[in-house]
Design an enzyme around this catalytic site. Structure first.
Site, PDB file in Angstrom:
ATOM      1  N   CYS A  78     -10.541 -24.176  16.451  1.00 13.26           N
ATOM      2  CA  CYS A  78      -9.239 -23.791  15.626  1.00 13.26           C
ATOM      3  C   CYS A  78      -8.098 -24.339  16.245  1.00 13.26           C
ATOM      4  O   CYS A  78      -7.856 -24.161  17.234  1.00 13.26           O
ATOM      5  CB  CYS A  78      -9.290 -22.487  15.264  1.00 13.26           C
TER       6      CYS A  78
ATOM      7  N   ASP B 147       0.714  -1.299   0.066  1.00 12.32           N
ATOM      8  CA  ASP B 147      -0.077   0.056   0.016  1.00 12.32           C
ATOM      9  C   ASP B 147       0.993   1.176  -0.101  1.00 12.32           C
ATOM     10  O   ASP B 147       2.192   1.085   0.260  1.00 12.32           O
ATOM     11  CB  ASP B 147      -1.081   0.085   1.211  1.00 12.32           C
TER      12      ASP B 147
ATOM     13  N   CYS C  46     -14.526 -22.680  19.967  1.00 14.18           N
ATOM     14  CA  CYS C  46     -13.950 -22.669  18.782  1.00 14.18           C
ATOM     15  C   CYS C  46     -12.917 -23.898  18.840  1.00 14.18           C
ATOM     16  O   CYS C  46     -12.068 -23.924  20.045  1.00 14.18           O
ATOM     17  CB  CYS C  46     -13.166 -21.553  18.545  1.00 14.18           C
TER      18      CYS C  46
END
Ligand SMILES: [Zn+2]
Length: 646
Positions: A275, A88, A273
């Site tokens: 994960c 960017d 979760c």
């Protein structure tokens, strides 16, 4: 270079070829702040499987140590990342902190010097509260800088940012101006404040306006869209790339991202979760651990959640279920629901990219489903292309699908009395000839119809009846004549699929139908003894045969239903090879994906028949990818036998 592997409406699975390998899209690029690394780039690549990241060249340039190192060893070595690095330019810093002390020329050259794969122009961030005049002035400057950057980018790929505040017209004009410049990726910029304020309705308008102006062969990057709950909707609208700084930012103040929203650790009553980051932890252990350790775990959790959603979106595009996924995801927040409801306003544009049919059945997920382009298409085509046999009709409630199997006797009896039986469905009224077409027969709705759906059904019914001058009756004639519903269907489907003019040409002569003994369904249509069309059992539409295409080529004005190829491709397509993008000379501007087409030479000679996989704009702008899947060439070796279809 960008190529499409699979598409579903505006959504696409593609591959962006870069100097550091292929980036499969839709792709999420995690943002790396080189001064504050939460998860190391090498882990992002090897452990999480992210093949691209985005970092800020302005921050690197302004830090003397990083500046020197980046120039000396290059960005990939400095960050220890083997994949695609996008940079960017400092535009976002100008939005956050005011003016930046760098020129466009300087920052573009710097990005090139440090080996960025995709550099970004120093565009002007257009704020949502700006006036139109102010926005337009800054777009002019952005366009000037973008043009300037194309001459200094060298071999670096360049991102030209579409700006335009909340004004769709300005977004479209900015995008159209950039379509003519030598650019590789198009971020849609200036949208972070809108996403932070949950202004998804305007975000949808902005994305659609940008897509209208841009050329389709370049990936579109939604700058700053880094929350899993927005990804399905943005992909549905044709965004291919996203970036997330929020995975780390949110982690810093204990916020966990999920597909159905953000949860603050202090408000959570449990951690469900599984994960890899969350495994072995519960809410208590997370709360009581050291702040810096927790921050890393939450950042990693956020990345896993983003990764899972991107994978889920890939699967949905492949399976043709992205509409269902996006509608379901948009239930996470009322503002997202506004976003998906807004699509109603863009039905016409969406319909131009909507495939004729999909493999699986369409599922209704809520009232927003009625705004999908396939509903719009049925309503439009059933008004324009359908020719009713009688003007007296009855409206029946749906009892099962396909209608013919459940209500066939009623249909035959009513038709023989001079009355047209119409079935009331969420798509609108369906006559007996069209009821096997996708998605009319290949769709599932709940038995209990909600008020909003009922209202839409009523409006569409009235419009259909009035467009065809139909009158609801309760007095029937004596039995007059027996009707062959299959013959009616054969003609009506051709009108619906190819238009009235083409149908008239195709059915000019003695018609004979080959009907499957097993299912009673039409398989082949023969006219004057020639096999012109085959009907597909799956979606109820026709495949065009060479004999049918010959009739059309002679009598249907060009460019209707045609894809014209360049001279070099003629012998290959004649032999039955597929048509690839670089070889398309021109095509019918009204083609939609999965339309039946005739492949012709520039002189108008018929070469092959097949199915278009793209719109005209896409065929003409992509360098790579299949434009038409050819079924048969005029000198194909294998001659098709009528019996093959039985
Ligand atoms: Zn987790």
């Amino acid at each position: 270079m960008f190529e499409i592997i699979k598409r579903d409406g505006l959504a696409r699975k593609g591959v962006l070829h870069t100097p550091h390998g292929k980036l499969e899209t839709p792709a999420l690029l995690p943002v790396i702040n080189p001064k504050m690394v939460t998860v190391k780039p090498t882990e992002l690549y090897h452990e999480f499987g992210f093949r691209g990241l985005i970092t800020n060249s302005y921050i690197i340039r302004n830090d003397p140590a990083l500046h020197e190192r980046a120039l000396r060893e290059g960005l990939h070595s400095m960050l220890d990342f083997p994949g695609v690095i996008m940079t960017d330019s400092g535009t976002f810093q100008s939005h956050m902190y005011g003016e930046v002390d760098v020129s466009n020329e300087e920052i573009v050259s710097f990005q090139r010097s440090i080996g960025s794969d995709i550099g970004t122009v120093l565009d002007v961030f257009t704020e949502p509260y700006w006036t139109e005049e102010q926005t337009w002035d800054s777009i002019r400057l952005t366009l000037k800088r973008t043009e300037e950057a194309t001459s200094i980018k060298g071999n670096m790929m360049l991102a030209g940012v579409v700006q335009g505040s909340v004004y769709p017209q300005l977004r479209e004009e900015c995008a159209r101006a950039m379509a003519f410049m030598d650019l590789d990726v198009h971020p849609i910029g200036g949208v972070v404040p809108l996403m932070e304020q949950y202004r998804y309705l305007e975000l949808v308008d902005i994305i659609i306006a940008s897509k209208k102006g841009l050329t389709p062969e370049r990936p579109v990057h939604l700058f700053g869209a880094g929350h899993p709950m927005i990804l399905a909707l943005a992909t549905l609208l044709g965004c291919d790339m996203f970036d997330s700084a929020s995975y780390a930012k949110f982690a810093r103040d204990d916020r966990m991202m999920f597909v159905d929203g953000t949860a603050r650790l202090q408000d959570m009553h449990g951690l469900e979760c599984d994960c890899p980051a969350c495994q072995g932890h519960d809410i208590e252990s997370l709360r009581t651990m050291k702040k810096n350790e927790r921050e890393i775990i939450i950042a990693r959790h956020n990345l896993y959640e983003l990764r899972r959603e991107i994978k889920r979106i890939h699967r949905a595009i492949s399976e043709g279920t992205l509409w269902e996924l996006a509608e379901t995801r948009c239930r996470a927040h009322p503002a997202l629901l506004d976003g998906i409801r807004r699509l109603d306003e863009h039905a016409e544009f969406l319909e131009r990219h909507e495939p004729l049919s999909r493999d699986g059945a369409m599922f209704y997920t809520g009232t927003e489903t009625l705004s999908r382009p396939s509903f719009y298409r049925y309503h439009k085509r059933s008004m324009e292309c359908y020719v009713p046999l009688f003007h007296r009709c009855v409206v029946l409630d749906e009892v099962g699908k396909p209608h013919g199997r459940h209500m066939g006797d009623t249909f035959t009896s009513l038709l023989s009395q001079g009355v047209l039986p119409l079935v009331r469905t969420p798509f609108g009224l369906v006559p007996p000839e069209l009821n096997e077409l996708y998605p009319l027969a290949q769709s599932l709705f709940p038995q209990i119809i909600d008020a909003s759906t009922a209202e839409t059904m009523e409006i569409r019914e009235k419009e259909f009846l009035s467009a065809h001058g139909l009158e609801i009756t309760d007095t029937y004639n004596e039995q007059t004549k027996n009707f062959d519903v299959n013959l009616l269907r054969a003609v009506a489907v051709a009108r619906y699929q190819f238009g009235k003019e083409a149908a008239k040409i195709l059915f000019d002569g003695d018609i004979e139908l080959v009907v499957s003994k097993k299912t009673g369904k039409i398989r082949n249509v023969l006219v004057n003894g020639e096999h012109i069309l085959s009907m597909r059992a799956g979606d109820g539409y026709y495949s065009l045969r060479l004999e049918g295409a010959r009739k059309l080529v002679e009598n249907l004005p060009s460019p209707k239903m045609r894809v014209t190829v360049v001279d070099d491709a003629v012998p290959f397509n004649r032999e039955g090879r597929n048509v690839f993008c670089g070889f398309v000379y021109d095509s019918d501007p009204n083609l939609i994906p999965m339309d039946e087409v005739m492949v012709v030479s520039r002189a108008g000679e018929l070469l092959a028949v097949g199915r278009a996989l793209m719109t005209r704009d896409e065929m003409l702008s992509f360098e790579k990818g299949m434009a038409v899947k050819v079924r048969e060439g005029t000198s194909s070796q294998q001659h098709h036998n009528v019996l093959d279809d039985l």
